[in-house]
Design a protein around this motif. Structure first.
Motif, PDB file in Angstrom:
ATOM      1  N   VAL A 138       0.666  -0.955   0.107  1.00  0.00           N
ATOM      2  CA  VAL A 138       0.118  -0.156  -0.103  1.00  0.00           C
ATOM      3  C   VAL A 138       0.790   1.332  -0.017  1.00  0.00           C
ATOM      4  N   THR A 139       2.163   1.129   0.372  1.00  0.00           N
ATOM      5  CA  THR A 139       2.901   2.108   0.205  1.00  0.00           C
ATOM      6  C   THR A 139       3.361   2.701  -1.146  1.00  0.00           C
ATOM      7  N   VAL A 140       3.151   4.022  -1.218  1.00  0.00           N
ATOM      8  CA  VAL A 140       3.807   4.636  -2.495  1.00  0.00           C
ATOM      9  C   VAL A 140       5.285   4.939  -2.414  1.00  0.00           C
ATOM     10  N   GLY A 141       6.036   4.235  -3.152  1.00  0.00           N
ATOM     11  CA  GLY A 141       7.665   4.472  -3.110  1.00  0.00           C
ATOM     12  C   GLY A 141       8.105   2.943  -3.011  1.00  0.00           C
ATOM     13  N   ARG A 146      10.652  -4.812  -4.138  1.00  0.00           N
ATOM     14  CA  ARG A 146      11.230  -4.151  -5.257  1.00  0.00           C
ATOM     15  C   ARG A 146      10.178  -4.032  -6.422  1.00  0.00           C
ATOM     16  N   SER A 147       9.064  -4.052  -5.994  1.00  0.00           N
ATOM     17  CA  SER A 147       7.603  -3.925  -7.105  1.00  0.00           C
ATOM     18  C   SER A 147       7.699  -2.413  -7.452  1.00  0.00           C
ATOM     19  N   HIS A 148       8.272  -1.471  -6.930  1.00  0.00           N
ATOM     20  CA  HIS A 148       8.256  -0.318  -7.188  1.00  0.00           C
ATOM     21  C   HIS A 148       9.067   0.182  -8.341  1.00  0.00           C
ATOM     22  N   LEU A 149       9.879  -0.820  -8.479  1.00  0.00           N
ATOM     23  CA  LEU A 149      10.943  -0.786  -9.908  1.00  0.00           C
ATOM     24  C   LEU A 149      10.266  -1.233 -11.275  1.00  0.00           C
ATOM     25  N   SER A 150       9.102  -2.015 -11.009  1.00  0.00           N
ATOM     26  CA  SER A 150       8.345  -2.632 -12.061  1.00  0.00           C
ATOM     27  C   SER A 150       7.733  -1.610 -12.935  1.00  0.00           C
ATOM     28  N   HIS A 151       7.347  -1.786 -14.137  1.00  0.00           N
ATOM     29  CA  HIS A 151       6.783  -0.828 -15.059  1.00  0.00           C
ATOM     30  C   HIS A 151       5.928  -1.778 -15.754  1.00  0.00           C
ATOM     31  N   TYR A 152       4.669  -1.152 -16.246  1.00  0.00           N
ATOM     32  CA  TYR A 152       3.775  -1.558 -17.036  1.00  0.00           C
ATOM     33  C   TYR A 152       3.247  -0.804 -18.117  1.00  0.00           C
ATOM     34  N   SER A 153       2.629  -1.435 -19.104  1.00  0.00           N
ATOM     35  CA  SER A 153       2.223  -0.734 -20.496  1.00  0.00           C
ATOM     36  C   SER A 153       0.798  -1.649 -20.692  1.00  0.00           C
ATOM     37  N   ALA A 169     -10.516   6.287 -13.844  1.00  0.00           N
ATOM     38  CA  ALA A 169     -10.825   7.562 -13.459  1.00  0.00           C
ATOM     39  C   ALA A 169     -10.986   7.747 -11.924  1.00  0.00           C
ATOM     40  N   GLY A 170     -10.474   8.878 -11.325  1.00  0.00           N
ATOM     41  CA  GLY A 170     -10.640   8.822 -10.002  1.00  0.00           C
ATOM     42  C   GLY A 170      -9.901   8.110  -8.984  1.00  0.00           C
ATOM     43  N   GLN A 171      -8.875   7.393  -9.702  1.00  0.00           N
ATOM     44  CA  GLN A 171      -8.041   6.476  -8.798  1.00  0.00           C
ATOM     45  C   GLN A 171      -6.991   7.347  -7.917  1.00  0.00           C
ATOM     46  N   LYS A 172      -6.990   7.150  -6.744  1.00  0.00           N
ATOM     47  CA  LYS A 172      -6.054   7.811  -5.593  1.00  0.00           C
ATOM     48  C   LYS A 172      -4.614   6.900  -6.138  1.00  0.00           C
ATOM     49  N   PRO A 173      -3.676   7.858  -5.733  1.00  0.00           N
ATOM     50  CA  PRO A 173      -2.325   7.222  -5.739  1.00  0.00           C
ATOM     51  C   PRO A 173      -1.972   5.764  -5.080  1.00  0.00           C
ATOM     52  N   VAL A 174      -1.756   4.882  -5.702  1.00  0.00           N
ATOM     53  CA  VAL A 174      -1.354   3.395  -5.036  1.00  0.00           C
ATOM     54  C   VAL A 174      -0.053   3.049  -5.430  1.00  0.00           C
ATOM     55  N   SER A 175       0.478   1.863  -4.963  1.00  0.00           N
ATOM     56  CA  SER A 175       1.675   1.431  -5.272  1.00  0.00           C
ATOM     57  C   SER A 175       1.687   0.883  -6.721  1.00  0.00           C
ATOM     58  N   LYS A 176       2.848   0.653  -7.109  1.00  0.00           N
ATOM     59  CA  LYS A 176       3.014   0.253  -8.496  1.00  0.00           C
ATOM     60  C   LYS A 176       2.446  -1.049  -8.861  1.00  0.00           C
ATOM     61  N   GLN A 178      -0.102  -2.528  -6.721  1.00  0.00           N
ATOM     62  CA  GLN A 178      -1.489  -2.487  -6.907  1.00  0.00           C
ATOM     63  C   GLN A 178      -1.979  -1.626  -8.169  1.00  0.00           C
ATOM     64  N   ALA A 179      -1.311  -0.865  -8.623  1.00  0.00           N
ATOM     65  CA  ALA A 179      -1.751  -0.345 -10.055  1.00  0.00           C
ATOM     66  C   ALA A 179      -1.715  -1.009 -11.295  1.00  0.00           C
ATOM     67  N   THR A 180      -0.780  -1.902 -11.135  1.00  0.00           N
ATOM     68  CA  THR A 180      -0.576  -2.893 -12.232  1.00  0.00           C
ATOM     69  C   THR A 180      -1.860  -3.920 -12.303  1.00  0.00           C
ATOM     70  N   PHE A 181      -2.048  -4.435 -10.970  1.00  0.00           N
ATOM     71  CA  PHE A 181      -3.253  -5.535 -11.001  1.00  0.00           C
ATOM     72  C   PHE A 181      -4.342  -4.859 -11.210  1.00  0.00           C
ATOM     73  N   ASN A 182      -4.795  -3.402 -10.659  1.00  0.00           N
ATOM     74  CA  ASN A 182      -6.006  -3.004 -11.239  1.00  0.00           C
ATOM     75  C   ASN A 182      -6.094  -2.800 -12.643  1.00  0.00           C
ATOM     76  N   ASN A 183      -5.178  -2.510 -13.276  1.00  0.00           N
ATOM     77  CA  ASN A 183      -5.344  -2.477 -14.871  1.00  0.00           C
ATOM     78  C   ASN A 183      -5.443  -3.877 -15.388  1.00  0.00           C
ATOM     79  N   ILE A 184      -5.125  -4.946 -14.935  1.00  0.00           N
ATOM     80  CA  ILE A 184      -5.211  -6.365 -15.562  1.00  0.00           C
ATOM     81  C   ILE A 184      -6.283  -7.034 -15.058  1.00  0.00           C
ATOM     82  N   LYS A 185      -6.897  -6.801 -14.031  1.00  0.00           N
ATOM     83  CA  LYS A 185      -8.078  -7.485 -13.401  1.00  0.00           C
ATOM     84  C   LYS A 185      -9.309  -7.493 -14.088  1.00  0.00           C
ATOM     85  N   SER A 186      -9.488  -6.839 -15.067  1.00  0.00           N
ATOM     86  CA  SER A 186     -10.869  -6.686 -15.829  1.00  0.00           C
ATOM     87  C   SER A 186     -10.582  -6.343 -17.331  1.00  0.00           C
TER      88      SER A 186
END
Length: 791
Positions: A138-141, A146-153, A169-176, A178-186
């Motif tokens: 949940v930590t941003v940073g 070392r998942s903060h070094l991961s990158h996704y497109s 839309a309206g997504q608050k800042p999350v860890s890298k 968490q953001a990756t999973f949010n984009n591939i989960k649906s």
């Protein structure tokens, strides 16, 4: 032109999609301008406003935006301006939704293979991770995994073929993570969005073990993720095309290509636990931290099979295979495991339009070949710098000597060996990539004549004709990247030759230096030998004197005795000792004493044998050297042959063997020699004839009658060392060895008297040996060859 209801409905839907995209773009521009105002109010540097920042995912960092601008490979040919959407895939992807609870169940219940555990083993063994509320950080940073070094497109490709990055839309800042999973989960799960995706491009770079598990969870329905993980772990470039006869439907749908090679470990990067890498990842002038790296590009065609194909193999278990339409809904998955910062993130953007999944797959594969070329070229440059001569090489003697002569740590030998072998392994990887590509992408795949891999040529429809046209251009681009890799391989070969020359020069210089040291050491050894010899001679000189003085220095000796006796004993002991030592110190003297010693012991042996003979026993060793050879008088001939047909017939009638040539067995275990036959001469008993050379030897008798002596010539070209002679008294064979000076008698000729054994003289190539029969006396004889030459 009249419009039907379907066409009107489709145009309305397109306008709605354009309106949504326009509003989305305005929203992004608003966000960027708001951030600029906020930065100016707080005194911070405002973000740079670029078209990429407006068009792309706003979560992308400013550094990424600038790298996109610098390394973009966009060309007008990559953009498709054809507004006819019938040229593109139109069927949307099925709706899919995944959540974190399902990921937990997947981690607990799935039967993981050994390759899966190599990649995500840390997650499987962490029970606290599966029990906590938020499975992702949940930590941003920076975080521990070392998942903060991961990158996704992640892009959704619509019916117009344009890939648009996914925005929440309206997504608050999350860890890298968490953001990756949010984009591939649906997929196509948002009912408010009017733009449905017909294709999904998922690119994940340097995923953490937990993100690998999330990819396994969300992509398992479309890809054989166990096989993909295995291909990542194995150090080999390989490809699996569509396998229509596989019992696993995912193998029928998918096309997988994996690339494996080397890269230089980047700053603040760390290879994964399953990757082979340098243990010391520090970088300095004499060290290059290198790691194995790999990536997988996979295509999955969704939907129902378009047609079936028969399996003509005789032993095939599945006779019918499924072929899928190239324009079916599709997924493209790219997992890149590169511990560096050299990823190309501009392979896909909204300026491009993909007619179907195979085109998006090939463009992603082209980007991987380009990245491989970039990474391998950097390895080549770093190795070239490592073995390059220093700038002061031509002007500094110390620099030249340091490169020409090896040091005590073998620095340059180790360096040249590592560089040469590393370049060779790099060439093997390049060759493997090229061969795998050419083996999979045959001519039939490009022209559409293949029945399994993307079938359909230009004659099928205008959509296929447009696709094949784009494929030809894409083929040129991919093969151009492969040509770049092959050029690097050629450069590696040239550099290997250069390194080999440097290594040979190093070995030559070091060998010369070592040989000079060896010569110096040999001279020191010789000098030490002379010193030891001198010390020995001095010691031996005083040894007899010490012996005499120790004898005369005993306490029981008369102290009033004069020195006459002492001088006589000293002379008697010292003079012979000095003479013996002096003679033994020469080669001829040593040979003389060795011969005399042998004769002395031979005489002792004969005396002892004579004493034993008085009691009726004669030891074998008392017979002298000649008795050590076997009696060859009854040796079986190698073969028998009659002297004439009449004599042979007579021998068979009388049941007696014909006159034969006896075989001589070498007493020194050399090969047996056939002795030439001799004819019986009816002439004088003093005339002997050798049938093979017709040499006649005349003897002048000066004593008793009968054969007393025999003289023979040793022809230097005759290796048989034996001759057969005949005379009126019978046939005889004399075998004589020139080196050992021994003789052997056969067929009635008695043994040579031991007392005459050493009577041997050589003159002008003639050898004379006196052989004695019976008890007759031996006298000097003279013989001549043909009565002319004296022996």
């Amino acid at each position: 032109m009249a419009l039907d209801a379907a066409t009107a409905k489709e145009m309305i839907q397109k306008l709605a999609d354009d309106r949504a995209n326009y509003l989305d773009t305005l929203s992004r521009a608003h966000d960027v301008l708001a951030k600029a105002l906020e930065a100016s109010a707080t005194g911070k540097s405002p973000p740079k406003l670029t078209s990429d920042a407006v068009r792309r995912n706003t979560t992308t960092s400013i550094l990424d935006i600038e790298s996109l601008k610098k390394s973009s490979t966009f060309s007008p040919e990559d953009s498709d301006t054809d507004d006819n959407e019938s040229m593109f895939a139109q069927e949307p992807l099925p709706k899919e939704i995944y959540d974190e609870e399902g990921l937990r169940r997947h981690l607990r219940e799935f039967k993981w293979t050994s390759f899966d555990r190599d990649i995500i083993g840390d997650v499987l063994h962490n029970k606290q991770l599966l029990q906590r509320t938020a499975i992702f950080p949940v930590t941003v940073g920076p975080v521990d995994d070392r998942s903060h070094l991961s990158h996704y497109s992640i892009f959704d490709v619509g019916k117009d073929g344009a890939p648009l990055p996914i925005q929440r839309a309206g997504q608050k800042p999350v860890s890298k993570a968490q953001a990756t999973f949010n984009n591939i989960k649906s997929i196509n799960a948002d009912a408010s969005r009017t733009r449905e995706a017909v294709g999904r491009i998922t690119i994940v770079r340097e995923p953490s073990p937990l993100l690998f598990a999330a990819l396994h969870y969300t992509m398992t329905p479309h890809f054989d993720m166990e096989e993909i993980f295995q291909m990542l772990v194995e150090d080999k470039t390989k490809a699996h095309t569509h396998r229509p006869f596989s019992p696993d439907h995912r193998h029928q749908r998918t096309f997988v290509f994996t690339i494996d090679f080397f890269t230089i470990i980047g700053d603040d990067c760390q290879p994964m636990s399953w990757q082979k890498a340098d243990q010391d990842i520090g970088s300095w002038d004499t060290h290059i931290p290198i790691s194995r790296c790999s990536s997988v590009v996979a295509l999955s065609l969704v939907g129902q099979p378009a047609r079936q194909v028969k399996n003509k193999a005789r032993r095939a278990e599945q006779k019918i295979g499924q072929i899928f339409d190239p324009f079916a809904p599709w997924h493209v998955l790219s997992i890149q495991s590169y511990p560096d910062w050299k990823h190309s993130i501009d392979a896909h953007d909204s300026t491009r339009h993909y007619v179907n999944g195979p085109e998006a797959f090939l463009i992603t594969l082209r980007a991987e070949f380009k990245d491989a070329q970039k990474r391998l070229l950097e390895v080549y440059n770093r190795i070239s710098d490592l073995v390059r001569m220093p700038s002061n090489f031509m002007f500094s003697k110390a620099a030249r000597d340091r490169l020409l002569f090896e040091d005590e740590h073998f620095t340059f030998s180790r360096r040249y060996f590592w560089a040469h072998q590393s370049l060779g392994i790099m060439n093997e990887d390049i060759q493997e990539m090229s061969l795998t590509y050419r083996k999979v992408f045959t001519e039939s795949v490009w022209d559409g004549s293949s029945k399994i891999v993307w079938p359909g040529d230009e004659s099928v429809s205008s959509r296929y004709a447009n696709w094949r046209k784009r494929m030809r251009k894409l083929r040129e681009d991919i093969e151009s990247e492969l040509q770049g890799l092959e050029n690097i391989a050629s450069m590696n070969l040239e550099k290997m030759k250069e390194i080999k020359g440097l290594r040979d020069n190093l070995f030559s210089g070091t060998s010369v230096l070592e040989s000079r040291k060896s010569v110096d050491q040999a001279m020191i050894t010789v000098q030490q030998g002379h010193n030891i010899k001198l010390l020995t001679l001095v010691t031996i000189f005083f040894l007899p004197l010490t012996f005499v003085t120790s004898v005369f220095g005993m306490t029981n000796m008369d102290p009033d005795e004069g020195f006459l006796r002492f001088g006589i004993v000293t002379a008697v002991v010292c003079v012979p000792t000095y003479f013996l030592i002096g003679s033994l110190n020469t080669t001829s003297g040593a040979h003389f004493w060795r011969k005399k010693t042998a004769q002395f012991f031979a005489a002792i042996g004969r005396i002892i044998g004579s004493l034993f003979a008085l009691f009726g026993y004669r030891p074998q060793w008392a017979n002298g050297p000649s008795n050590s050879y076997p009696d060859l008088s009854h040796t079986r001939p190698l073969h028998q042959r009659s002297q004439s047909a009449r004599e042979g017939m007579a021998a068979r009638e009388n049941n007696s063997p014909p006159l034969a040539s006896p075989a001589y067995t070498d007493p020194f275990n050399r090969r047996p020699t056939l002795i030439p036959s001799a004819t019986k001469d009816s002439g004088s008993q003093n005339e002997l004839r050798h049938t093979s050379t017709t040499t006649t030897v005349q003897f002048e008798e000066e004593g008793e009658t009968g054969p007393k002596h025999l003289i023979r010539k040793l022809d230097q070209g005759d290796h048989r060392k034996t001759k057969t002679w005949s005379n009126s008294n019978g046939q005889g064979v004399v075998a004589m060895d020139r080196n050992t000076r021994h003789s052997t008698s056969l067929h009635g000729i008695p043994e040579v008297d031991n007392s005459r054994r050493d009577e041997l003289s050589e003159q002008d190539g003639w050898v004379r040996r006196v052989l004695t029969w019976g008890s007759g006396s031996t006298k000097k004889r003279r013989g001549s060859e043909k009565g002319e030459r004296e022996v």
